[in-house]
Design a protein around this motif. Structure first.
Motif, short mmCIF file in Angstrom:
data_model
loop_
_atom_site.label_atom_id
_atom_site.label_comp_id
_atom_site.label_asym_id
_atom_site.label_seq_id
_atom_site.Cartn_x
_atom_site.Cartn_y
_atom_site.Cartn_z
N LEU A 114 -18.41 -30.09 1.97
CA LEU A 114 -18.29 -29.19 0.83
C LEU A 114 -16.98 -28.42 0.93
O LEU A 114 -16.57 -28.00 2.02
N TYR A 115 -16.33 -28.22 -0.19
CA TYR A 115 -15.07 -27.50 -0.22
C TYR A 115 -15.19 -26.29 -1.15
O TYR A 115 -16.04 -26.25 -2.04
N LYS A 116 -14.35 -25.31 -0.91
CA LYS A 116 -14.23 -24.16 -1.81
C LYS A 116 -12.76 -23.84 -1.98
O LYS A 116 -11.90 -24.32 -1.23
N ILE A 117 -12.44 -23.03 -2.98
CA ILE A 117 -11.06 -22.65 -3.23
C ILE A 117 -10.49 -21.86 -2.06
O ILE A 117 -11.13 -20.95 -1.53
N ASP A 118 -9.28 -22.22 -1.62
CA ASP A 118 -8.57 -21.47 -0.59
C ASP A 118 -7.73 -20.41 -1.30
O ASP A 118 -6.62 -20.68 -1.77
N SER A 119 -8.26 -19.20 -1.38
CA SER A 119 -7.57 -18.13 -2.12
C SER A 119 -6.22 -17.81 -1.51
O SER A 119 -5.27 -17.46 -2.22
N ASP A 120 -6.10 -17.92 -0.18
CA ASP A 120 -4.82 -17.62 0.48
C ASP A 120 -3.71 -18.56 0.01
O ASP A 120 -2.55 -18.17 -0.08
N TYR A 121 -4.07 -19.81 -0.27
CA TYR A 121 -3.07 -20.78 -0.70
C TYR A 121 -2.45 -20.38 -2.03
O TYR A 121 -1.26 -20.61 -2.26
N PHE A 122 -3.24 -19.78 -2.90
CA PHE A 122 -2.77 -19.43 -4.22
C PHE A 122 -2.19 -18.00 -4.30
O PHE A 122 -1.87 -17.51 -5.37
N GLU A 123 -2.11 -17.35 -3.13
CA GLU A 123 -1.53 -16.00 -3.12
C GLU A 123 -0.02 -16.10 -3.23
O GLU A 123 0.66 -16.68 -2.36
#
Length: 303
Positions: A291-300
């Protein structure tokens, strides 16, 4: 009260964010928990995976469904607010809000793979209209498969020969980190007259401490007298700890006694099968799902 299902959380969620302010998931979850009067145990109850609380998982899925229905809009990293459509829904003063209510919005029907009448499209995967989140459904299915596998494993163990039972127990203990190697463990553990094993093995690979092990394929529940006798044998064998394994079960009195003495672990048939699955003994992997989720740090983005 128990944690409400995620559809029951929809209307309270929308009312919390109905003031038009910007919210984070944590802020909404805390407000909802307080409003619903959830106890600390309710708030801290984990999914079977142990990676997320059941309450936060359900709140998160409410937000997902609302975004797909156009009731919420993202305002930044981990932030959101109610939309004009969401405000309009609140003005209708609905008594209940659920997946069926959201089907009136075309974006949501597209998300669910539904046609204009709310029916599933032929080319869409089945989407059960239930009260559990996708993670809960997945984990429920996983737990059910594990339970069925455990039953099959235990039946195989009960029907195995004494030689195979000895090998199985030693393989499991060594895989768990006890006994050094199978060869070392086998030299310290002997066969009993009734087809079980009994002996002392290393608790760690260096042999700094020893562990007394007894395993038998009892048919009836093991009583307190057997456990008491086993605990008494630890002193004679210069062992501080012991593991008593059975393919059946232990009586309540036996478990209470083991809890009181504190130096003996009781492993019944169900737990034996679960340990075999956990440590890959007697089972083989056939599939793995990630399962995957959005990597918020990547989009910072740096300002």
């Amino acid at each position: 009260m128990a944690v409400p299902d995620f559809q029951s959380l929809m209307l309270p969620f929308l009312r919390v964010v109905g003031d038009g302010r910007e919210y984070s998931m944590s802020k909404v979850a805390d407000a909802l928990a307080d409003q619903l009067g959830l106890s600390k145990d309710d708030r801290d109850e984990m999914l079977p995976s142990g990676r997320q609380t059941r309450f936060r998982n359900r709140v998160g899925w409410v937000a997902t469904h609302f975004r797909k229905a156009g009731l919420l809009e993202s305002t930044g990293r981990g932030k959101f607010r109610i939309t004009s459509r969401g405000m309009d829904v609140l003005k209708e003063n609905p008594q209940h809000l659920g997946m069926k209510f959201l089907q009136q919005f075309p974006e949501y029907r597209e998300f669910r793979g539904l046609d204009n009448n709310g029916n599933e499209n032929d080319d869409s995967p089945p989407s059960p209209d239930n009260l559990q989140t996708p993670e809960e459904l997945l984990e429920f299915a996983h737990q059910k498969l594990i339970s069925q596998l455990s039953e099959e494993l235990l039946e195989r163990v009960k029907n195995s020969s004494p030689d195979f039972f000895e090998k199985l127990v030693l393989d499991l203990l060594v895989t768990m980190g006890y006994g050094g190697s199978v060869k070392d463990a086998a030299q310290k553990v002997g066969r009993t007259g009734d087809g079980g094993i009994d002996g002392v093995i290393k608790e760690d690979k260096l042999g700094l401490d020893v562990l007394c092990v007894q395993a038998k394929r009892w048919q009836n529940p093991v009583g307190v007298s057997v456990v008491r006798e086993f605990v008494g044998s630890l002193i004679d064998r210069k062992a501080k700890k012991g593991v008593l394994i059975t393919t059946s079960s232990f009586s309540n009195e036996a478990r209470e006694y083991a809890d009181r003495v504190g130096n003996t672990v009781l492993v019944d048939g169900r737990e034996l099968a679960e340990l075999m699955i956990e440590h890959g003994v007697g089972v083989t992997e056939i599939a793995r799902y990630t399962l995957y989720k959005i990597d918020s740090d990547y989009f910072e983005e740096e300002s």
